[in-house]
Design a protein around this motif. Structure first.
Motif, PDB file in Angstrom:
ATOM      1  N   THR A 112      59.941  18.885  13.351  1.00 32.59           N
ATOM      2  CA  THR A 112      59.240  17.680  13.804  1.00 32.59           C
ATOM      3  C   THR A 112      60.067  16.436  13.505  1.00 32.59           C
ATOM      4  OG1 THR A 112      57.105  18.773  13.493  1.00 32.59           O
ATOM      5  CG2 THR A 112      57.085  16.373  13.613  1.00 32.59           C
TER       6      THR A 112
ATOM      7  N   ARG B 208      62.690  16.044  16.077  1.00 38.01           N
ATOM      8  CA  ARG B 208      62.146  15.462  17.310  1.00 38.01           C
ATOM      9  C   ARG B 208      62.010  13.946  17.167  1.00 38.01           C
ATOM     10  NH1 ARG B 208      58.120  19.831  17.527  1.00 38.01           N
ATOM     11  NH2 ARG B 208      59.055  21.340  18.921  1.00 38.01           N
ATOM     12  N   LYS B 209      61.465  13.522  16.035  1.00 32.74           N
ATOM     13  CA  LYS B 209      61.220  12.091  15.811  1.00 32.74           C
ATOM     14  C   LYS B 209      62.516  11.293  15.805  1.00 32.74           C
ATOM     15  CE  LYS B 209      59.038   8.858  12.618  1.00 32.74           C
ATOM     16  NZ  LYS B 209      58.733   7.963  13.714  1.00 32.74           N
TER      17      LYS B 209
ATOM     18  N   ARG C  25      56.441  15.536  24.060  1.00 27.70           N
ATOM     19  CA  ARG C  25      55.575  14.957  23.030  1.00 27.70           C
ATOM     20  C   ARG C  25      55.793  13.445  23.015  1.00 27.70           C
ATOM     21  NH1 ARG C  25      51.715  17.743  21.459  1.00 27.70           N
ATOM     22  NH2 ARG C  25      51.762  17.174  19.273  1.00 27.70           N
TER      23      ARG C  25
ATOM     24  N   ILE D 202      54.171  12.901  18.090  1.00 32.48           N
ATOM     25  CA  ILE D 202      55.163  13.280  17.077  1.00 32.48           C
ATOM     26  C   ILE D 202      54.775  12.733  15.708  1.00 32.48           C
ATOM     27  CG2 ILE D 202      57.566  12.975  16.350  1.00 32.48           C
ATOM     28  CD1 ILE D 202      58.306  13.164  19.355  1.00 32.48           C
TER      29      ILE D 202
ATOM     30  N   ASP E 202      52.100  14.939  14.508  1.00 32.98           N
ATOM     31  CA  ASP E 202      52.697  16.216  14.109  1.00 32.98           C
ATOM     32  C   ASP E 202      53.383  16.097  12.746  1.00 32.98           C
ATOM     33  OD1 ASP E 202      51.888  17.233  16.577  1.00 32.98           O
ATOM     34  OD2 ASP E 202      53.901  17.155  17.462  1.00 32.98           O
ATOM     35  N   LEU E 203      54.081  14.993  12.536  1.00 33.99           N
ATOM     36  CA  LEU E 203      54.763  14.769  11.260  1.00 33.99           C
ATOM     37  C   LEU E 203      53.753  14.721  10.120  1.00 33.99           C
ATOM     38  CD1 LEU E 203      57.665  14.320  10.186  1.00 33.99           C
ATOM     39  CD2 LEU E 203      57.223  11.872  10.367  1.00 33.99           C
TER      40      LEU E 203
ATOM     41  N   GLU F  35      52.335  18.336   9.618  1.00 33.81           N
ATOM     42  CA  GLU F  35      53.279  19.239   8.947  1.00 33.81           C
ATOM     43  C   GLU F  35      53.464  18.856   7.481  1.00 33.81           C
ATOM     44  OE1 GLU F  35      53.934  21.995  10.168  1.00 33.81           O
ATOM     45  OE2 GLU F  35      53.401  21.582  12.243  1.00 33.81           O
TER      46      GLU F  35
END
Length: 102
Positions: free
Chosen positions: A43, A46-47, A56, A61, A64-65, A68
């Motif tokens: 994640t 991705r960020k 996303r 994101i 999601d961060l 997680e």
């Protein structure tokens, strides 16, 4: 506070494990930590533009961060509980402060 949180995570984890027939043996607790670190890293990648966004949004994101990070935190508490680790004492010894009591 940490012990109460650990108990709540334990109840949720035990329910999940029973529902999906997962054996939570001693190795499982460490392996889940590793898995969650991987998911948090994915994640983060991705960020920070180091991984595919998979359609996303930035808001997705960030959520999601957070999710997680929560998973990793929960599994740290589960690992400590399963191994008889007194996290409050360890924090006091290593970080030089006493965690707030619930």
């Amino acid at each position: 506070m940490l012990e109460k949180l650990a108990g709540q995570f334990e109840a949720a984890s035990a329910t999940y494990a029973e529902k999906y027939d997962i054996a939570r043996d001693p190795d499982w607790f460490l392996l889940k930590l590793q898995e969650e670190i991987g998911e948090l890293t994915q994640t983060w990648n991705r960020k920070t533009g180091r991984g595919r966004r998979k359609d996303r949004s930035e808001e997705d994101i960030r959520r999601d961060l957070a999710d997680e990070t929560a998973d990793l935190f929960g599994h740290v508490l589960l690992f400590a509980r399963a191994n008889g680790i007194d996290l409050a004492s360890a924090i006091e010894r290593k970080w030089l402060f006493r965690p707030a009591q619930g």
